[in-house]
Design a protein around this motif. Structure first.
Motif, PDB file in Angstrom:
ATOM      1  N   GLY B   1      47.098  47.236  33.198  1.00 51.67           N
ATOM      2  CA  GLY B   1      45.887  46.746  33.664  1.00 51.67           C
ATOM      3  C   GLY B   1      45.240  47.594  34.479  1.00 51.67           C
ATOM      4  O   GLY B   1      45.684  48.260  35.244  1.00 51.67           O
ATOM      5  N   ALA B   2      43.981  46.975  34.728  1.00 58.32           N
ATOM      6  CA  ALA B   2      42.973  47.787  35.627  1.00 58.32           C
ATOM      7  C   ALA B   2      43.622  47.590  37.158  1.00 58.32           C
ATOM      8  O   ALA B   2      43.134  48.206  38.029  1.00 58.32           O
ATOM      9  CB  ALA B   2      41.733  47.319  35.445  1.00 58.32           C
ATOM     10  N   GLY B   3      44.163  46.407  37.604  1.00 59.88           N
ATOM     11  CA  GLY B   3      44.076  46.199  38.927  1.00 59.88           C
ATOM     12  C   GLY B   3      45.618  45.231  39.047  1.00 59.88           C
ATOM     13  O   GLY B   3      46.309  44.938  38.098  1.00 59.88           O
ATOM     14  N   VAL B   4      45.794  44.745  40.442  1.00 60.17           N
ATOM     15  CA  VAL B   4      47.040  43.967  40.505  1.00 60.17           C
ATOM     16  C   VAL B   4      46.702  42.565  40.190  1.00 60.17           C
ATOM     17  O   VAL B   4      45.415  42.027  40.533  1.00 60.17           O
ATOM     18  CB  VAL B   4      47.347  43.877  41.995  1.00 60.17           C
ATOM     19  CG1 VAL B   4      48.380  43.161  42.268  1.00 60.17           C
ATOM     20  CG2 VAL B   4      47.706  45.373  42.368  1.00 60.17           C
ATOM     21  N   SER B   5      47.451  41.648  39.608  1.00 59.00           N
ATOM     22  CA  SER B   5      47.237  40.344  38.910  1.00 59.00           C
ATOM     23  C   SER B   5      48.204  39.506  39.668  1.00 59.00           C
ATOM     24  O   SER B   5      49.292  39.949  39.703  1.00 59.00           O
ATOM     25  CB  SER B   5      47.024  40.432  37.453  1.00 59.00           C
ATOM     26  OG  SER B   5      48.197  40.597  36.977  1.00 59.00           O
ATOM     27  N   GLN B   6      47.872  38.225  39.918  1.00 63.35           N
ATOM     28  CA  GLN B   6      48.557  37.387  40.485  1.00 63.35           C
ATOM     29  C   GLN B   6      48.406  36.177  39.749  1.00 63.35           C
ATOM     30  O   GLN B   6      47.380  35.662  39.092  1.00 63.35           O
ATOM     31  CB  GLN B   6      48.252  37.062  41.717  1.00 63.35           C
ATOM     32  CG  GLN B   6      48.971  38.405  42.638  1.00 63.35           C
ATOM     33  CD  GLN B   6      48.748  38.067  44.194  1.00 63.35           C
ATOM     34  OE1 GLN B   6      47.918  38.783  44.964  1.00 63.35           O
ATOM     35  NE2 GLN B   6      49.556  37.057  45.009  1.00 63.35           N
ATOM     36  N   SER B   7      49.587  35.241  39.500  1.00 68.56           N
ATOM     37  CA  SER B   7      49.496  33.940  39.022  1.00 68.56           C
ATOM     38  C   SER B   7      50.428  32.885  39.449  1.00 68.56           C
ATOM     39  O   SER B   7      51.540  33.498  40.440  1.00 68.56           O
ATOM     40  CB  SER B   7      49.800  34.049  37.458  1.00 68.56           C
ATOM     41  OG  SER B   7      50.893  34.642  37.204  1.00 68.56           O
ATOM     42  N   PRO B   8      50.170  31.494  39.656  1.00 64.59           N
ATOM     43  CA  PRO B   8      48.901  31.300  39.541  1.00 64.59           C
ATOM     44  C   PRO B   8      47.827  31.499  40.646  1.00 64.59           C
ATOM     45  O   PRO B   8      48.174  31.990  41.429  1.00 64.59           O
ATOM     46  CB  PRO B   8      49.147  29.682  39.166  1.00 64.59           C
ATOM     47  CG  PRO B   8      49.987  29.440  40.305  1.00 64.59           C
ATOM     48  CD  PRO B   8      51.046  30.557  40.335  1.00 64.59           C
ATOM     49  N   SER B   9      46.623  31.207  40.190  1.00 64.00           N
ATOM     50  CA  SER B   9      45.515  31.358  41.169  1.00 64.00           C
ATOM     51  C   SER B   9      45.682  30.386  42.548  1.00 64.00           C
ATOM     52  O   SER B   9      45.329  30.556  43.553  1.00 64.00           O
ATOM     53  CB  SER B   9      44.300  31.560  40.470  1.00 64.00           C
ATOM     54  OG  SER B   9      43.884  30.624  39.780  1.00 64.00           O
ATOM     55  N   ASN B  10      46.007  29.269  42.030  1.00 68.97           N
ATOM     56  CA  ASN B  10      46.006  28.083  42.605  1.00 68.97           C
ATOM     57  C   ASN B  10      47.377  27.332  42.445  1.00 68.97           C
ATOM     58  O   ASN B  10      47.687  27.103  41.257  1.00 68.97           O
ATOM     59  CB  ASN B  10      44.977  27.102  42.702  1.00 68.97           C
ATOM     60  CG  ASN B  10      43.534  27.590  43.286  1.00 68.97           C
ATOM     61  OD1 ASN B  10      43.419  27.802  44.387  1.00 68.97           O
ATOM     62  ND2 ASN B  10      42.798  28.255  42.326  1.00 68.97           N
ATOM     63  N   LYS B  11      48.197  26.812  43.439  1.00 69.01           N
ATOM     64  CA  LYS B  11      49.110  25.841  43.280  1.00 69.01           C
ATOM     65  C   LYS B  11      49.227  24.746  44.442  1.00 69.01           C
ATOM     66  O   LYS B  11      49.394  25.057  45.238  1.00 69.01           O
ATOM     67  CB  LYS B  11      50.557  26.907  43.288  1.00 69.01           C
ATOM     68  CG  LYS B  11      51.801  26.245  43.146  1.00 69.01           C
ATOM     69  CD  LYS B  11      52.042  25.562  41.675  1.00 69.01           C
ATOM     70  CE  LYS B  11      53.381  24.860  41.512  1.00 69.01           C
ATOM     71  NZ  LYS B  11      53.776  24.510  40.330  1.00 69.01           N
TER      72      LYS B  11
END
Lengths: 110, 116
Positions: B1-11
């Protein structure tokens, strides 16, 4: 413990003015980095200055580093509304570990 | 991917429950970091992974916190028996560290954790 301490904690200026933020750190660093964080977003890297450098420029950004005083400053010239964000300095203590201060909240008023 | 991704965005979770936060670093980046940003505070280093080396866990605040990185890529930060003081934004970063001291860390958007 946190490495960097930004000053001021909050800064509000008119668009077009220059904004200066300062950062002090406690222990020796290999380099110092400045980051910007817009509300609800991740950190964006702005500029890195090495411990053997005194000044660095990138576009409208100017960073200085005084290792004898363990301090750095970030100058944003000709500020724009889009510059409104929190700005953090981070000291690289080595082993790729960055330690951040609490940040300066910059508000650019149109 | 283009960048760092994180999940979930909210918890949002209840006190005492376990949570898992995920980070997908930039492809090819060997170094991965977890930070925590509490309200009104600066970023606090939690843990650092570099390649196949043993992680630097020196920033983990208690033994309720753990992290793993599978296959040298994706990382999961686990908080067991969550407490209200765990509420914060958890940020992941990666870099193409090759042993130099000047590698820029690229941050993900973070996971905002709220413990009720």
């Amino acid at each position: 413990s946190q490495q960097g301490e930004e000053d001021p904690q909050a800064l509000s200026i008119q668009e077009g003015e220059n904004a200066t933020m300062n950062c002090s750190y406690k222990t020796s660093i290999n380099n110092l980095q400045w980051y910007r964080q817009n509300s609800g977003r991740g950190l964006v890297h702005l500029i890195l200055i090495r411990s053997n450098e005194r000044e660095k420029h990138s576009g409208r950004l100017r960073v200085t580093l005084d290792t004898s005083k363990k301090s750095s400053s970030l100058l944003i010239t000709a500020s724009r509304a889009a510059d409104t964000a929190s700005y953090f300095c981070a000291g690289d203590q080595g082993a790729q570990k960055l330690v951040f201060g609490q940040g300066t909240r910059l508000t650019i008023n149109p | 991917g283009a960048g760092v991704s994180q999940s979930p965005s909210n918890k949002v979770t209840e006190k005492g429950k376990d949570v898992e936060l995920r980070c997908d670093p930039i492809s090819g980046h060997t170094a991965l970091y977890w930070y925590r940003q509490s309200l009104g505070q600066g970023l606090e280093f939690l843990i650092y992974f570099q390649g196949n080396s043993a992680p630097d866990k020196s920033g983990l605040p208690s033994d309720r916190f753990s992290a793993e990185r599978t296959g040298g890529s994706v990382s999961t930060l686990t908080i067991q028996r969550t407490q209200q003081e765990d509420s914060a934004v958890y940020l992941c970063a990666s870099s193409s560290a090759g042993g130099a001291f000047e590698e820029t860390q690229y941050f993900g958007p973070g996971t905002r954790l709220l413990v009720l």
